[in-house]
Design a protein around this motif. Structure first.
Motif, PDB file in Angstrom:
ATOM      1  N   TYR A  38       0.826  -1.209   0.000  1.00  9.85           N
ATOM      2  CA  TYR A  38       0.000   0.000   0.000  1.00  9.85           C
ATOM      3  C   TYR A  38       0.860   1.258   0.000  1.00  9.85           C
ATOM      4  O   TYR A  38       0.452   2.299  -0.531  1.00  9.85           O
ATOM      5  CB  TYR A  38      -0.954   0.002   1.198  1.00  9.85           C
ATOM      6  CG  TYR A  38      -2.058   1.018   1.065  1.00  9.85           C
ATOM      7  CD1 TYR A  38      -3.065   0.862   0.120  1.00  9.85           C
ATOM      8  CD2 TYR A  38      -2.081   2.150   1.862  1.00  9.85           C
ATOM      9  CE1 TYR A  38      -4.071   1.808  -0.029  1.00  9.85           C
ATOM     10  CE2 TYR A  38      -3.079   3.104   1.726  1.00  9.85           C
ATOM     11  CZ  TYR A  38      -4.075   2.929   0.782  1.00  9.85           C
ATOM     12  OH  TYR A  38      -5.066   3.863   0.640  1.00  9.85           O
ATOM     13  N   ALA A 219      -6.036   2.758   5.185  1.00  4.69           N
ATOM     14  CA  ALA A 219      -6.573   2.566   3.831  1.00  4.69           C
ATOM     15  C   ALA A 219      -7.981   3.133   3.687  1.00  4.69           C
ATOM     16  O   ALA A 219      -8.404   3.484   2.583  1.00  4.69           O
ATOM     17  CB  ALA A 219      -6.576   1.079   3.482  1.00  4.69           C
ATOM     18  N   VAL A 290      -4.810  -2.971  -5.591  1.00  4.63           N
ATOM     19  CA  VAL A 290      -4.589  -2.696  -4.172  1.00  4.63           C
ATOM     20  C   VAL A 290      -5.271  -1.393  -3.765  1.00  4.63           C
ATOM     21  O   VAL A 290      -5.934  -1.323  -2.720  1.00  4.63           O
ATOM     22  CB  VAL A 290      -3.076  -2.640  -3.874  1.00  4.63           C
ATOM     23  CG1 VAL A 290      -2.823  -2.231  -2.416  1.00  4.63           C
ATOM     24  CG2 VAL A 290      -2.427  -3.995  -4.149  1.00  4.63           C
ATOM     25  N   ALA A 291      -5.116  -0.354  -4.567  1.00  4.89           N
ATOM     26  CA  ALA A 291      -5.667   0.962  -4.236  1.00  4.89           C
ATOM     27  C   ALA A 291      -7.181   0.923  -4.092  1.00  4.89           C
ATOM     28  O   ALA A 291      -7.754   1.600  -3.227  1.00  4.89           O
ATOM     29  CB  ALA A 291      -5.274   1.978  -5.298  1.00  4.89           C
ATOM     30  N   ARG A 293      -8.901  -1.592  -3.198  1.00 11.55           N
ATOM     31  CA  ARG A 293      -9.248  -2.562  -2.147  1.00 11.55           C
ATOM     32  C   ARG A 293     -10.025  -3.746  -2.705  1.00 11.55           C
ATOM     33  O   ARG A 293     -10.918  -4.284  -2.065  1.00 11.55           O
ATOM     34  CB  ARG A 293     -10.010  -1.849  -1.017  1.00 11.55           C
ATOM     35  CG  ARG A 293      -9.186  -0.751  -0.368  1.00 11.55           C
ATOM     36  CD  ARG A 293      -9.970   0.142   0.546  1.00 11.55           C
ATOM     37  NE  ARG A 293     -10.388  -0.539   1.751  1.00 11.55           N
ATOM     38  CZ  ARG A 293     -11.053   0.052   2.750  1.00 11.55           C
ATOM     39  NH1 ARG A 293     -11.384   1.315   2.651  1.00 11.55           N
ATOM     40  NH2 ARG A 293     -11.391  -0.628   3.815  1.00 11.55           N
TER      41      ARG A 293
END
Length: 303
Positions: A38, A219, A290-291, A293
């Motif tokens: 992340y 996050a 990843v960004a 989620r």
């Protein structure tokens, strides 16, 4: 050599890049796999607290081979450079890759498990019978946190953002819930939280007396202030852990923890979860996964 470069306009591009300069105390690693973290997302978005100078080759965690064929996993902390065919790694942060492990697993192991292991064994005392909640439990760090807490004897609940991720947590041997169900659960001794925002602030009310919420990520949004009067009144604590800075301040503790984790991995007590792999040229898609989620387990690039 080929490397993924983040340019001055924060675009990612696979291009020819100079060979890494190997300085004193470093070793040249032929990169077979690079972990996507992340922090790489934050760097790309310009939100990382200590941003590198651009242009920059992202990637702080790799697995590969030395010139003598030794299989290793390593951090490339000083100058980044993991998203490439070759990288210079500090010898103090080189570790032998277990014989049974793949390179993708090696690139998915150290950062995730150290981020869970050190807080759960040094900052708080997790033991048999402890009740532990891990948020973002289907991701790389979260799946590590679930495994570590279970290995320490805890009763573990993993919380995730969607029902589609519940089975990932259940396969790790933990109870699984979505975030909206946390308030209905019995209180916890420890909450290991990567979400931040309102969830982190509310976690204080989900602790047993003498319990601790440990913030390790945000996050889901910036951390909200927690009133010390609430901590005192409920006999609970709020703690935080940031591996990058801790490695600078207490390298000895981190290396010792890495040794403990590698022994447990070799013994079969722990194992990284590789959720997706991408070739180098698709680094942008890997970071987006990843960004947004949408990922489960650790996302890994394969040069």
């Amino acid at each position: 050599m080929k490397a993924v470069v983040l340019d001055d306009e924060r675009r990612l591009e696979l291009r020819e890049w100079p060979e890494p300069e190997v300085g004193d105390g470093q070793a040249l690693v032929t990169v077979r796999a690079a972990g996507v973290n992340y922090a790489d997302v934050l760097i790309r978005e310009g939100r990382y607290p200590q941003p590198p100078q651009l242009p920059y080759v992202p990637g702080s965690e790799i697995a590969g081979e030395l010139e003598d064929g030794r299989r290793v996993l390593a951090f490339v902390r000083t100058q980044g450079g993991g998203y490439a065919e070759r990288a210079a790694a500090e010898r103090e942060w080189l570790f032998d890759l277990p014989e049974h492990a793949t390179f993708a697993e090696g690139a998915a192991f150290l950062l995730a498990f150290l981020t869970a292991w050190i807080p759960l064994t040094r900052q708080v005392s997790v033991r048999k019978g402890s009740r532990v909640l891990v948020t973002a439990a289907a991701g790389g760090v979260g799946s590590a946190g679930v495994q570590v807490a279970r290995a320490l004897g805890a009763e573990v609940v993993g919380a995730v953002g969607s029902e589609a991720k519940l089975d990932v947590v259940r396969r790790l041997g933990a109870e699984a819930v979505t975030y909206d169900a946390i308030g209905e659960l019995e209180p916890f001794d420890v909450i290991l939280d990567q979400v931040g925002g309102a969830l982190h602030a509310g976690a204080v009310r989900q602790l047993r007396p003498l319990g601790t919420v440990v913030g390790i990520g945000y996050a889901g949004g910036a951390w909200q202030p927690v009133d010390p009067a609430l901590l005192v009144g409920r006999n609970v604590a709020a703690a935080g852990f940031y591996l990058g800075r801790f490695m600078k301040l207490r390298a000895d503790v981190v290396r010792a923890a890495a040794g403990e984790l590698l022994e447990r991995w070799a013994a079969g007590d722990l194992a990284p979860v590789v959720g997706a792999t991408f070739p180098l040229e698709e680094a942008g898609a890997a970071l987006a996964l990843v960004a947004e989620r949408r990922s489960t387990g650790k996302v890994v690039l394969l040069p």
